[in-house]
Design a protein around this motif. Structure first.
Motif, PDB file in Angstrom:
ATOM      1  N   ASP A   1      12.698   4.991   5.502  1.00  0.00           N
ATOM      2  CA  ASP A   1      11.767   5.434   4.454  1.00  0.00           C
ATOM      3  C   ASP A   1      10.449   5.988   4.987  1.00  0.00           C
ATOM      4  O   ASP A   1       9.623   6.430   4.186  1.00  0.00           O
ATOM      5  CB  ASP A   1      11.451   4.308   3.462  1.00  0.00           C
ATOM      6  CG  ASP A   1      12.347   4.354   2.235  1.00  0.00           C
ATOM      7  OD1 ASP A   1      13.310   5.157   2.233  1.00  0.00           O
ATOM      8  OD2 ASP A   1      12.104   3.596   1.277  1.00  0.00           O
ATOM      9  N   VAL A   2      10.207   5.946   6.297  1.00  0.00           N
ATOM     10  CA  VAL A   2       8.903   6.400   6.785  1.00  0.00           C
ATOM     11  C   VAL A   2       8.956   7.500   7.853  1.00  0.00           C
ATOM     12  O   VAL A   2       8.059   8.335   7.930  1.00  0.00           O
ATOM     13  CB  VAL A   2       8.017   5.226   7.295  1.00  0.00           C
ATOM     14  CG1 VAL A   2       7.878   4.138   6.245  1.00  0.00           C
ATOM     15  CG2 VAL A   2       8.527   4.631   8.605  1.00  0.00           C
TER      16      VAL A   2
ATOM     17  N   LEU B   1       5.378  10.737   9.912  1.00  0.00           N
ATOM     18  CA  LEU B   1       5.361   9.353   9.436  1.00  0.00           C
ATOM     19  C   LEU B   1       4.785   9.341   8.025  1.00  0.00           C
ATOM     20  O   LEU B   1       3.730   9.928   7.782  1.00  0.00           O
ATOM     21  CB  LEU B   1       4.454   8.511  10.350  1.00  0.00           C
ATOM     22  CG  LEU B   1       4.110   7.101   9.856  1.00  0.00           C
ATOM     23  CD1 LEU B   1       5.297   6.150  10.048  1.00  0.00           C
ATOM     24  CD2 LEU B   1       2.878   6.550  10.580  1.00  0.00           C
ATOM     25  N   VAL B   2       5.495   8.697   7.103  1.00  0.00           N
ATOM     26  CA  VAL B   2       4.907   8.428   5.792  1.00  0.00           C
ATOM     27  C   VAL B   2       4.295   7.028   5.896  1.00  0.00           C
ATOM     28  O   VAL B   2       4.982   6.024   5.740  1.00  0.00           O
ATOM     29  CB  VAL B   2       5.958   8.481   4.668  1.00  0.00           C
ATOM     30  CG1 VAL B   2       5.282   8.307   3.308  1.00  0.00           C
ATOM     31  CG2 VAL B   2       6.737   9.785   4.708  1.00  0.00           C
ATOM     32  N   ARG B   3       3.002   6.971   6.198  1.00  0.00           N
ATOM     33  CA  ARG B   3       2.376   5.656   6.389  1.00  0.00           C
ATOM     34  C   ARG B   3       2.369   4.866   5.097  1.00  0.00           C
ATOM     35  O   ARG B   3       2.599   3.657   5.070  1.00  0.00           O
ATOM     36  CB  ARG B   3       0.921   5.793   6.888  1.00  0.00           C
ATOM     37  CG  ARG B   3       0.291   4.429   7.241  1.00  0.00           C
ATOM     38  CD  ARG B   3      -1.212   4.488   7.359  1.00  0.00           C
ATOM     39  NE  ARG B   3      -1.892   4.803   6.117  1.00  0.00           N
ATOM     40  CZ  ARG B   3      -2.168   3.933   5.137  1.00  0.00           C
ATOM     41  NH1 ARG B   3      -1.821   2.667   5.256  1.00  0.00           N
ATOM     42  NH2 ARG B   3      -2.791   4.326   4.035  1.00  0.00           N
ATOM     43  N   SER B   4       2.114   5.577   4.002  1.00  0.00           N
ATOM     44  CA  SER B   4       1.996   4.899   2.715  1.00  0.00           C
ATOM     45  C   SER B   4       2.424   5.853   1.602  1.00  0.00           C
ATOM     46  O   SER B   4       2.232   7.066   1.697  1.00  0.00           O
ATOM     47  CB  SER B   4       0.540   4.455   2.526  1.00  0.00           C
ATOM     48  OG  SER B   4       0.227   4.259   1.164  1.00  0.00           O
ATOM     49  N   TYR B   5       3.007   5.290   0.548  1.00  0.00           N
ATOM     50  CA  TYR B   5       3.388   6.091  -0.617  1.00  0.00           C
ATOM     51  C   TYR B   5       2.334   6.025  -1.721  1.00  0.00           C
ATOM     52  O   TYR B   5       2.248   6.927  -2.532  1.00  0.00           O
ATOM     53  CB  TYR B   5       4.745   5.631  -1.155  1.00  0.00           C
ATOM     54  CG  TYR B   5       5.913   6.309  -0.457  1.00  0.00           C
ATOM     55  CD1 TYR B   5       6.412   7.525  -0.924  1.00  0.00           C
ATOM     56  CD2 TYR B   5       6.487   5.772   0.682  1.00  0.00           C
ATOM     57  CE1 TYR B   5       7.461   8.169  -0.289  1.00  0.00           C
ATOM     58  CE2 TYR B   5       7.544   6.405   1.334  1.00  0.00           C
ATOM     59  CZ  TYR B   5       8.024   7.601   0.840  1.00  0.00           C
ATOM     60  OH  TYR B   5       9.055   8.241   1.475  1.00  0.00           O
ATOM     61  N   ALA B   6       1.583   4.922  -1.775  1.00  0.00           N
ATOM     62  CA  ALA B   6       0.591   4.787  -2.852  1.00  0.00           C
ATOM     63  C   ALA B   6      -0.700   4.251  -2.260  1.00  0.00           C
ATOM     64  O   ALA B   6      -0.825   3.052  -2.108  1.00  0.00           O
ATOM     65  CB  ALA B   6       1.119   3.845  -3.936  1.00  0.00           C
ATOM     66  N   PRO B   7      -1.649   5.115  -1.901  1.00  0.00           N
ATOM     67  CA  PRO B   7      -1.615   6.568  -2.027  1.00  0.00           C
ATOM     68  C   PRO B   7      -0.736   7.196  -0.949  1.00  0.00           C
ATOM     69  O   PRO B   7      -0.518   6.579   0.102  1.00  0.00           O
ATOM     70  CB  PRO B   7      -3.082   6.955  -1.807  1.00  0.00           C
ATOM     71  CG  PRO B   7      -3.603   5.913  -0.880  1.00  0.00           C
ATOM     72  CD  PRO B   7      -2.892   4.633  -1.276  1.00  0.00           C
TER      73      PRO B   7
END
Lengths: 307, 307
Positions: B20-21, B150-156
């Motif tokens: 997911d990241v 890298l998607v560190r975080s989705y929200a935000p």
């Protein structure tokens, strides 16, 4: 008889997102040790000042760590150890790790470095095993390698030195309360949701990227712990108020140092780190508890000779 | 009427440890699209070749993504989209992400880049939401930013571009079987042990460190997934044999691409990547199943103009 005096640094493990894997080395907080080679075989702790710790080699982390090293060394030699303890035991900033790491580093140096730093981590972990029953590496690795370190894997042991951005400064408050290791462990649940785990490894990735690219804002955004901190922080008085105050004063992030009770805040400059120290001093002064506050740059070298 | 023809790249998400990241962008596998600005307001899909996909803008990921962009644009404009599909739907190498990302990148380019790449990721995620019900970013981010992301975080939403070592080459095998997204999801347990999670975030840290320091061995050691792969690989015929063969042929690591059924292997040179292709071709030839094999360097640019 060859002899050296060394600085054995304190360390901050976990760094919020990196439970059990991340750690960093401090520069102005640590013990001093005098390590001497001797023609008389065996390991002896000849002096301990500043703490009530056992002189018995088998019961002292420095003794156990050096014995692990000597068991791998080809010649029979002797080692005498003096410990001048400045890091308080049970503070959560790697007191036992400093002794283990310092001792094996110094002996290796006196022997002209037959062992790699990574091998020294393994020896020092024997000290950690004695101290906590668990051979963890997240304090001894940064003490020996310096800077920020990652324990990628424990089996096999795989320790990696990360990059240290120059402007980072730690503020650490040590509330002088006793948090039993058994309590610090028993509050941790052994299962987490996949969602929390993904959140956490996103932050580990962000933190390490931030170190390599010297992106201080990214380092700050990544200093978040959705798993351990909510459980462990209940054991630390005023944790939430310290954290709020530190962030308000400009810290990039703030969390529990190791298993606590110390709290670390990471800042981008010495000025901010001092401001953070002031505001958390205010928070803790009101509690009536004894506490110490340390300010330190990151020590990218690790254990070093001071004399 | 301004018009461009673009290459919309395939992508490999998750990369074993980074469920997911993490994701990365391929260079020689992807769709082509022709995007034109029009004085007639609205979004139109005027042509689709190579796949049986809806021309209805509201039901097509490229249409939905461009509408999300236009909803944030100050002027009323029109966009015509032609799609020349080469990435097979349901292959696990970001087919829908290529269309969403390609379309918004091209429109932004034709409008002289009013939106940042990070903003484009958000628009393209609307296409992903249509495709899978889940606005994930681990394919659209590498398609738009290029290289490893890298998607560190989705929200935000917090997407970070990582470093791309030059010698890395992907080998991807796409077994032409259908794995329903619902099946790929239902095999995943929503709870993990803390021990597994620590293992995984150690590897995410190791992988990202390896990218930044161009330590290919470290990248290889970190390509390990103790959580998702054991669950999902049961849906992919011969997964274990493909992995064994790829590693034996010199691949740094091998795992499931996205939610499968494609399998990726990462190698340090084009020669090794070709050897890996040969051995996994041998494994799959025996199954009687149809399959494609792709070899591609990492595309550090992302979507690009080809005409």
């Amino acid at each position: 008889m060859k002899s050296i005096k060394i600085f054995a640094p304190a360390t901050v493990a976990n760094l919020s997102c990196g439970f059990d894997v991340l750690g960093c080395c401090l520069d102005t907080v640590g013990d001093e040790m005098v390590i001497s080679l001797s023609s008389k075989p065996g390991v002896r702790i000849t002096k301990i000042e500043g703490a009530d710790l056992p002189l018995d080699t088998k019961k002292n982390v420095a003794g156990v760590a050096v014995e692990a090293l000597l068991a791998n060394y080809e010649n029979e030699i002797g080692v005498d150890i003096e410990i001048y303890k400045k890091i308080k035991a049970g503070s959560g900033i790697g007191s036992s790790a400093a002794s283990s790491a310092g001792a094996v580093w110094a002996v290796n140096h006196l022997l002209n470095n037959p062992f790699s730093p990574h091998k020294l981590v393994e020896f020092a972990m024997e000290g950690e095993k004695l101290a906590s029953g668990n051979a963890h590496a997240d304090n001894v690795a940064p003490a020996l390698l310096g800077g920020f370190t990652l324990v990628r894997s424990y089996a096999p042991l795989d320790v990696i030195k990360l990059h240290t951005p120059n402007d980072l400064v730690m503020t650490v408050i040590h509330p002088q309360i006793e948090v039993k290791t058994s309590d610090a462990r028993s509050v941790i649940k052994q299962n987490v949701t996949l969602k929390q785990a993904i959140h956490q490894w996103g932050n580990v990735g962000g933190f390490i990227s931030g170190l390599f690219t010297e992106d201080y804002e990214l380092i700050g955004r990544s200093l978040e712990d959705v798993i351990i901190e909510p459980m462990r922080s209940i054991l630390i008085p005023e944790f939430e108020n310290v954290k709020k105050a530190a962030i308000s004063a400009g810290a990039l992030g703030c969390g529990i140092s190791g298993s606590g009770p110390s709290i670390f805040a990471l800042s981008k400059s010495i000025t901010t780190a001092k401001n953070v120290a002031e505001v958390i001093n205010d928070v803790y002064t009101k509690t009536g508890l004894d506490f110490d506050i340390h300010i330190s740059k990151i020590n990218s070298q690790g254990v070093k000779i001071i004399k």
